[in-house]
Scaffold this motif. Structure first.
Motif: not given
Length: 108
Positions: A12-13, A15-17, A20-22
């Motif tokens: 999950v981390a 994928t966020v990396q 993950g930014s707007k």
């Protein structure tokens, strides 16, 4: 592109990396529809600076999420589109869209 050792252990981390930014998420939202030129993205993404857009696109290209295509014209014509890896994120983004729509309905 990062090596496997440089990525977080948690998937999950990871994928966020990657998204993950707007701004990366909104860039991908646009690229799900069609290829875009830099200035089109800049105009569509209200509030994004040229530097942040440039940095986001470069990062996404390095990570293999998008493809930058330069057409040999004068002036140069450059388009950004999702790579095969970026396309594989379509279900994730569609799920986020569905969740957002459902959440908004609960507020009415």
């Amino acid at each position: 592109m990062l090596t496997k050792e440089e990525l977080p252990e948690c998937p999950v981390a990871t994928t966020v990396q990657m998204i993950g930014s707007k701004w990366k998420l909104l860039i991908m939202r646009n690229l799900l529809v069609r290829p875009w030129r830099f200035n089109e993205l800049k105009k569509n993404l209200e509030g994004i600076s040229q530097k942040v857009l440039t940095d986001s696109l470069r990062s996404m290209e390095e990570d293999g999420i998008i493809v930058r295509t330069v057409y040999p014209e004068v002036p140069p014509h450059v388009e950004y589109s999702l790579s095969e890896m970026g396309e594989s994120m379509r279900p994730i983004l569609m799920a986020m869209q569905d969740w957002g729509n459902n959440y908004k309905e609960t507020l009415e």
